[in-house]
Design an enzyme around this catalytic site. Structure first.
Site, PDB file in Angstrom:
ATOM      1  CG  ASP A   1      -1.690   1.145   1.346  1.00  0.00           C
ATOM      2  OD1 ASP A   1      -2.668   1.298   0.360  1.00  0.00           O
ATOM      3  OD2 ASP A   1      -1.528   1.966   2.264  1.00  0.00           O
TER       4      ASP A   1
ATOM      5  CD  GLU B   1      -2.505   2.487  -3.362  1.00  0.00           C
ATOM      6  OE1 GLU B   1      -3.675   3.150  -3.390  1.00  0.00           O
ATOM      7  OE2 GLU B   1      -1.774   2.454  -2.253  1.00  0.00           O
TER       8      GLU B   1
END
Length: 623
Positions: free
Chosen positions: A303, A356
């Site tokens: 993330d 990401e």
């Protein structure tokens, strides 16, 4: 190139969790208990407090190794299930805080914040999956990911399901829908449920909200036994400032930067790891490797990579510091990511990491040896943003936005991409995927089917957040289960069946997945028909029959629409999103169409098609 030398703690990063934390053991004198080890180099005193000593800080002080900054000790009589924390005092004698163990394997159920003495013993039954998983997440495999938030997928009378409770239901559903992987939003322990798991305090502990570590192992094990892979969201980009966590751990900024221009995340109001400190990098590497080894996780979706790579991420001029070369790149974060990916690729064959990463940082999914960051895949955030913006436009005006559909062709083979329609797109006032579609209800249903078909037709792997597969109407609400009641209505059952059929087609047609991450897997037929809002292209793979894809982004039927094809023959209509079984109007090509010896689009033959409204059709020449 990064390599696995001794960490700042004097041992390999891949084995830190075998030494730090609480470990049930037997002393040299044969006395059962637990050993404790914690890094707090700037503390003046550290003791273990817990329910086994009445939370008395004077009962079990730890001894200090000044060279390593590590506090150690053995406490007899401590058993599995005992609660504990570290009482830390700084050098001026002041009490700092009672800290949870950074290496705790289990925790109290929130809002409790104590660590729990535990072990990670479990008898796995997924040997067959583990032996074969290397090819499952490869770039030539069909990778269709179902993103799930465990606390709100399904509930029982408003109650969250446990890890074991959800295993059977989730496996059955994912198999029926044809997805190949489940991606779990963060399950690492987090104090605030509303953070969805992205504010982590337990980097080695699955959240106790849904059960024990062994319960989570059972969930992964069961999915593997049913042939479903498990990807886990992993968050090394920041951590919350909760007093029991890593913040100001030993009375100094041990894990985070001291300077707020480097140590505070301006958008999430959380703390940033100091990747320049070797012990911090090794702590995070150990966390990543821990989930792969102890929990058999098949992939880590990392993330917030963009926020790690740029020192000025989310900051205004004057609010950030340059690197040693005068640039904006976070060189220490780059080193950490390369170290992590190098260790994973070395020790866990077939496991992939997924970035990401929302910018144009080069070579994200390229090997470290070739100057890349070493990820296996990268989310294509550009495709997601362009597609959702285009689909939100009234079809009357889409011809002016045609470039939003074709721009991806400029970079689609620069990385190994995943096309994400994730949780981030259906929260915070952004509306559900269905509600983003313009027009009346019929057009909304058709538009969503078209967008999903368009996603599955392109050269990249696929990710869809739960609820999107059947057209959830409301935004995702983490405090409630999905709107499963909508499946009582035919249009939503139609979207669900369409998604399942897309998955099965994607998996069964090699031309739709084998060259997902290569330039030769995609070929335009006609990218330029902006006036009709039509795209036509070919998906192909060596030695396989190509698949022709035509998308009509208007609610008008296009009769006698000519599409050039390279070979003569009869073409089978594999899927048509306007078919009645999906809730469409039934327009199409009666199951197939024969080619004509009439050149079109630079090809010797052509098809005379009926393009249904707001629909996509897949065709393949009969063998």
């Amino acid at each position: 190139m990064p390599h696995d030398t001794e960490s700042g703690f004097g041992t390999s990063p891949s084995r830190l969790y075998e030494h730090f934390g609480a470990h049930l053991t037997i002393s040299a004198g044969g006395i059962p208990g637990a050993s404790f080890q914690v890094w707090a180099p700037n503390a003046d005193a550290v003791s273990v407090i817990g329910d086994f000593n009445g939370w008395n800080h004077s009962s079990n002080p730890l001894s200090f190794d000044r060279q390593s900054g590590i506090w150690r000790g053995f406490i007899p009589g401590v058993n599995k299930g005992h609660l504990y924390k570290y009482r830390i005092c700084r050098r001026d004698g002041d009490y700092i805080a009672d800290k949870s163990d950074p290496f705790a394997f289990h925790t109290e159920t929130p809002p409790g914040t104590a660590s729990v003495v535990w072990d990670n013993r479990y008898r796995w039954h997924d040997r067959k999956w583990m032996a074969e998983r290397g090819k499952k997440l490869a770039t030539d495999a069909p990778v269709a990911i179902y993103e799930v938030h465990l606390g709100s997928w399904r509930r029982n009378s408003g109650r969250c399901l446990g890890y074991r409770e959800i295993a059977l239901q989730l496996a059955d559903y994912v198999l029926n829908m044809g997805f190949t992987y489940v991606e779990l939003m963060p399950v690492m322990e987090h104090p605030f449920y509303g953070s969805w798991g992205y504010q982590v305090t337990g980097f080695f502990a699955p959240t106790a909200r849904y059960g024990t570590p062994q319960d989570f192992m059972y969930l992964v094990d069961y999915l593997h036994q049913r042939g479903i892979g498990v990807i886990m969201d992993w968050v090394p980009s920041h951590f919350p400032d909760d007093a029991h966590g890593l913040t100001f751990f030993d009375g100094t900024h041990l894990y985070e930067h001291r300077d707020p221009r480097q140590g505070i995340h301006p958008e999430w109001h959380s703390l940033l790891f100091n990747y320049g400190r070797k012990e911090v990098r090794d702590f995070l590497c150990a966390s990543a490797l821990f989930w792969l080894e102890k929990y058999h996780i098949d992939g880590l979706r990392v993330d917030g990579v963009a926020s790690m790579l740029y020192l000025d991420y989310g900051r205004k001029p004057g609010e950030w510091l340059t690197n040693r070369l005068g640039g904006r790149e976070n060189l220490e974060a780059v080193e950490f990511l390369r170290q992590m990916n190098t260790l994973i690729s070395r020790d866990f064959e077939g496991v992939q990491t997924i970035a990401e990463e929302s910018t144009s940082w080069p070579l994200v999914s390229h090997p470290v040896q070739r100057g890349g960051l070493g990820f296996g895949y990268k989310w294509d955030m550009g495709w997601m943003n362009d597609t959702l913006r285009y689909m939100a436009v009234d079809p009357l005006f889409r011809s002016f936005q045609h470039h939003q559909l074709t721009f991806r062709g400029m970079y689609s083979s620069s990385e190994s991409f995943i096309l994400p329609l994730s949780h981030d797109e259906v929260v915070h006032g952004k509306a559900s995927l269905l509600s983003k579609m313009p027009g009346d209800d019929w057009q909304k249903y058709a538009g969503l089917r078209l967008m999903l078909g368009y996603q599955y037709s392109l050269n990249a792997k696929k990710l869809l957040f739960m609820g999107g597969e059947f057209g959830q109407r409301g935004e995702w609400n983490h405090d409630a289960e999905l709107e499963w009641r909508l499946l009582d209505f035919a249009p939503h059952r139609g979207i669900q069946k369409w998604t399942a059929d897309l998955n099965h087609l994607y998996r069964s047609e090699p031309s739709l997945h084998q060259r997902d991450c290569h330039e030769d897997g995609f070929e335009w037929i006609n990218p330029d028909d902006s006036s009709n809002c039509v795209l036509a292209f070919i998906r192909k793979a060596p030695g396989c029959a190509p698949v022709v894809v035509v998308c009509n982004f208007t609610p008008a039927v296009h009769h006698h629409y000519r599409v050039g094809v390279p070979e003569a023959g009869s073409y089978l209509e594999l899927l048509n999103s306007d078919a009645g079984i999906y809730g469409g109007s039934g327009q199409g090509n009666l199951g197939g169409v024969d080619s004509y010896s009439e050149p079109r689009h630079g090809r010797p033959y052509s098809l005379d098609l009926t393009l249904p409204p707001l629909a996509v059709v897949f065709l393949k020449r009969r063998s």
